[in-house]
Design a protein around this motif. Structure first.
Motif, PDB file in Angstrom:
ATOM      1  N   TRP A 170      -4.315   2.477   7.387  1.00 43.38           N
ATOM      2  CA  TRP A 170      -4.634   2.132   6.011  1.00 43.38           C
ATOM      3  C   TRP A 170      -6.021   1.512   5.955  1.00 43.38           C
ATOM      4  N   GLY A 191      -6.132   3.652   0.914  1.00 43.72           N
ATOM      5  CA  GLY A 191      -6.147   5.036   1.366  1.00 43.72           C
ATOM      6  C   GLY A 191      -5.874   5.072   2.852  1.00 43.72           C
ATOM      7  N   ALA A 217       0.841  -1.204   0.000  1.00 47.13           N
ATOM      8  CA  ALA A 217       0.000   0.000   0.000  1.00 47.13           C
ATOM      9  C   ALA A 217       0.876   1.253   0.000  1.00 47.13           C
ATOM     10  N   PRO A 262      -4.158  -0.860  -4.093  1.00 52.16           N
ATOM     11  CA  PRO A 262      -5.060   0.287  -3.924  1.00 52.16           C
ATOM     12  C   PRO A 262      -5.507   0.429  -2.473  1.00 52.16           C
ATOM     13  N   ASP A 319       3.817   1.604  -1.147  1.00 55.88           N
ATOM     14  CA  ASP A 319       4.514   1.721  -2.440  1.00 55.88           C
ATOM     15  C   ASP A 319       3.557   1.895  -3.613  1.00 55.88           C
ATOM     16  N   ASN A 320       2.268   2.103  -3.330  1.00 53.36           N
ATOM     17  CA  ASN A 320       1.236   2.255  -4.358  1.00 53.36           C
ATOM     18  C   ASN A 320       1.113   1.037  -5.263  1.00 53.36           C
ATOM     19  N   ARG A 321       1.464  -0.131  -4.739  1.00 55.66           N
ATOM     20  CA  ARG A 321       1.294  -1.367  -5.503  1.00 55.66           C
ATOM     21  C   ARG A 321      -0.037  -2.027  -5.194  1.00 55.66           C
TER      22      ARG A 321
END
Length: 65
Positions: free
Chosen positions: A37, A31, A23, A29, A25-27
């Protein structure tokens, strides 16, 4: 449905630290709400489908010699 890190990890059958790292590392999806998270189950489903598509795109048909 919104999931916590532990719920998402259980759903994905991954270690919670792996989910957190992915999450961050934006790998994956996700928020953040404050410091926590959060994951939409529908987004995780879409993520999984996209991973299957990547595997299937690289697959080749076996050849008979």
């Amino acid at each position: 449905m919104i999931l916590s890190i532990n719920e998402a990890a259980t759903y994905l059958q991954l270690n919670p630290q792996t989910v957190r790292s992915m999450a961050a590392d934006n790998r994956l999806p996700a928020g953040k709400v404050g410091r926590a998270w959060r994951f939409h189950k529908d987004d995780l489903d879409s993520f999984l489908r996209s991973q299957y598509a990547k595997v299937n795109d690289g697959a080749t048909e076996p050849t008979n010699n």
